[in-house]
Design a protein around this motif. Structure first.
Motif, PDB file in Angstrom:
ATOM      1  N   THR A 377      58.861  32.999  65.171  1.00  0.00           N
ATOM      2  CA  THR A 377      57.641  33.434  65.023  1.00  0.00           C
ATOM      3  C   THR A 377      57.455  34.748  65.698  1.00  0.00           C
ATOM      4  N   GLN A 420      52.150  31.399  60.262  1.00  0.00           N
ATOM      5  CA  GLN A 420      52.698  29.742  60.437  1.00  0.00           C
ATOM      6  C   GLN A 420      51.462  28.761  59.962  1.00  0.00           C
ATOM      7  N   ASP A 507      55.723  33.246  57.278  1.00  0.00           N
ATOM      8  CA  ASP A 507      56.143  32.406  58.267  1.00  0.00           C
ATOM      9  C   ASP A 507      55.770  30.903  58.205  1.00  0.00           C
TER      10      ASP A 507
HETATM   11 MG   LIG Z   1      57.057  29.579  64.278  1.00  0.00          MG
END
Ligand SMILES: [Mg+2]
Ligand SMILES: Nc1ncnc2c1ncn2[C@@H]1O[C@H](COP(=O)(O)OP(=O)(O)OP(=O)(O)O)[C@@H](O)[C@H]1O
Length: 584
Positions: A377, A420, A507
């Motif tokens: 990330t 994410q 992500d």
């Molecule tokens: Mg991550």
């Protein structure tokens, strides 16, 4: 003094309303001076003819009527000024806050910032408008009435001053103590709000772990800490109130005693004594008002410091990350070649990436694979310039141009990002997907609808949206929590696709989807991915199967790069180990 100036700067735009308001407060003071004087005259003429009595009463009534008109205008002008200043402070605070580097948010936390936006802005607006005008009016009253008292009787004035002067000293001392206490109260309130904010936004977690009573006692402990310090502040205030009232009483009694003696000796008339007493009472009250003004100034100054801390800490100033916002270049065309060259990065003192090298070719699907906490990330955040790579710690290039020389907003418009843990904003599905369109885009309604349908279809969200009773108008709730995790992710994918970006950055974008939905999105990506660079970050094998090239990140380093077959062919390779599991 500098702090006072900075505090006032935020209210300076309301100068006109403030001047009018302060003028009215001062006029009120003069009118009430005339009123007290009339009262004195009334006492001296009370035993004369009844017409004089009627005349005096009529004049006094007129004074009261005028005072009430002044009260109306005072309230109107000062309240309007306070509301406008409050608005302006909030908008300015919010706009300064939104352009801060990410490290700023890591440091201050959302609840603390919301507290400043609400409570501190309120306090500051009131201090710089209503309290300021009232305070100046009180100072004016003290000066005018004191002068009148001296004119009426010097000896009575000396008695009154002997009580005033210690009062002023006491006020200053109390103000110093209060300043420290107020700053402490505000910071403890912010802590308790942080606890409440976090627990309320994650109430399902609290409930799932049956932590309601524990959280209640946690919050109540935080509130008790606020109470402990505000108790001290209240005590100082209460002491202050009673000391003021006692001093006023002592002053009145002193003046009455001394005035009574002067009256016996026929040095003054009963009317003069009454007028003097009324003046003294007004001065006493105004002194109390001045002291309150001083204490509210103290409170306002601590609120101002907390607001200015954010407003003045613009990117590039005051020790925050200096390089965010740097870069003015844009590119005419974007191919989508991305290159991480020897990139290292640390969050504050926490080193995360170390000399990462990645070559992501334009027009293909590239996967970043690695264990949790490896730094995947972080790579996405660096590419979006949410955080910047520091000088000498490597470069990230888009089509051969260092992204630090590119205008951050332009760069972000080229990238469709699905984070994410994507968050939707309260509103309809339509507004959430359209949120992805560049601001100021002017597209006819029918074309917009077809873009909306296409984005939803490519994100494999269309089917479930059309099954909802309100379809695209369905409200998603705060942070999108009325939708399932997988639905939320698909709306977030549609939001990223609608702006038709040259680079797609996913992500863990399908981590909450079932395998069937994930497969459908991947099939769509195969088509969407043509003429685009697609970067998929994942730690689930199924998500990266479609990638032409895979980079394995381990402990912040690029460990292996190659196609699925190449990586699986490396004996004891890191990728093979991650796919097959430990022990292989
Ligand atoms: Mg991550
Ligand atoms: N804002 C932050 N401030 C400080 N440290 C952070 C911050 N964000 C992440 N980290 C740290 O950086 C490291 C890498 O985090 P990152 O989110 O990049 O990992 P990841 O590979 O995406 O993991 P996952 O697969 O679990 O999402 C972690 O050790 C994490 O604790």
């Amino acid at each position: 003094m500098r702090k006072l100036e900075t505090m006032y700067e935020l209210a300076a735009s309301e100068n006109l309303n403030l001047c009018v308001g302060t003028g009215i407060v001062m006029m009120t003071s003069l009118v009430s001076l005339g009123l007290q004087h009339r009262f004195g005259q009334l006492i001296d003429t009370i035993s004369s003819k009844s017409e004089v009595l009627v005349q005096s009463c009529t004049v006094i009534l007129c004074f009261f009527a005028f005072l009430s008109a002044l009260a109306f205008f005072k309230y109107y002008f000062l309240e309007t000024a306070a509301d406008r200043v409050r608005n302006r402070i909030r908008v300015r605070f919010f706009s300064c806050m939104l352009i801060q580097p990410m490290t700023f948010f890591d440091h201050y936390g959302s609840a603390g910032l919301i507290n400043r936006l609400s409570d501190d802005a309120n306090l500051l607006a009131d201090t710089t408008t209503k309290q300021l005008a009232q305070g100046l009016g009180e100072i004016f009253t003290v000066i005018v009435f004191t002068y009148q008292m001296i004119t009426l009787s010097r000896s009575l004035s000396i008695v009154a001053f002997c009580i005033f002067i210690p009062l002023a000293g006491l006020t200053l001392l109390l103000g110093l103590g209060l300043r420290y206490l107020r700053a402490e109260v505000q910071s403890r309130i912010a802590n308790s709000m942080q606890v409440a904010h976090e627990r309320i936004s994650a109430v399902s977690t609290v409930r799932a772990f049956c932590k309601e009573s524990e959280e209640i006692s946690h919050f109540s402990t935080e509130c008790d800490k606020v109470l402990a310090i505000s108790w001290k502040s209240t005590l100082v205030h209460a002491f202050f109130h009673s000391a003021m009232d006692l001093s006023n009483g002592v002053m009145i009694v002193g003046v009455m005693y001394w005035g009574g003696r002067l009256l016996y000796q026929s040095h003054i008339s009963p009317g003069t004594l009454i007028t003097f007493l009324l003046y003294a009472r007004v001065v006493g009250k105004a002194m109390k008002g001045v002291s309150f003004f001083y204490t509210s100034l103290v409170k306002g100054m601590s609120a101002s410091e907390r607001i200015q801390e954010v407003i003045e800490t613009l990117p590039g100033k005051g020790g925050q990350e200096t390089d965010v916002g740097e870069g003015t270049r844009t590119l005419d065309t974007v191919e989508g070649n991305i290159r991480f060259h020897s990139v290292s990065f640390a969050y504050a003192d926490n080193p995360v990436l170390s000399e990462i090298n990645l070559d992501i070719p334009a027009g293909g699907i590239f996967a970043v694979f690695g264990a949790s906490g490896a730094g995947k990330t972080t790579l996405a955040r660096l590419l979006l310039r949410l955080y910047d790579v520091k000088d000498g710690e490597g470069t990230i290039k888009l089509d051969g141009v260092n992204i630090r020389s590119l205008e951050p907003e332009w760069l972000r418009r080229q990238i469709g990002y699905v984070s994410q843990d994507p968050v939707l904003f309260s509103g309809s599905i339509r507004t959430n997907i359209l949120y992805g369109m560049a601001s100021g885009t002017n597209i006819p309604a029918d074309q917009l609808d077809s873009l909306l349908y296409k984005a939803a279809k490519d994100a494999n969200a269309l089917e479930f949206i059309l099954r909802l009773p309100d379809k695209f108008e369905t409200l998603v709730g705060e942070r999108g929590e009325l939708l399932s995790g997988g639905q939320r992710q698909r709306i977030a994918i549609a939001r990223a696709l609608i702006k038709n970006p040259k680079i797609l950055l996913f992500d863990e974008a399908t981590s909450a989807c079932d395998l069937e939905n994930e497969r459908l999105i991947q099939e769509a990506l195969d088509g969407i991915g043509k003429n685009r660079t697609v970067i998929i970050i994942a730690h689930r094998m199924s998500s990266i199967k479609i990638a032409a090239k895979i980079a394995v990140i381990e402990d912040g380093k690029s460990a292996e790069v190659g196609s699925y077959q190449n990586l699986m062919a490396i004996p004891f390779g890191k990728f093979k180990r991650l796919v097959d599991g430990p022990g292989t």
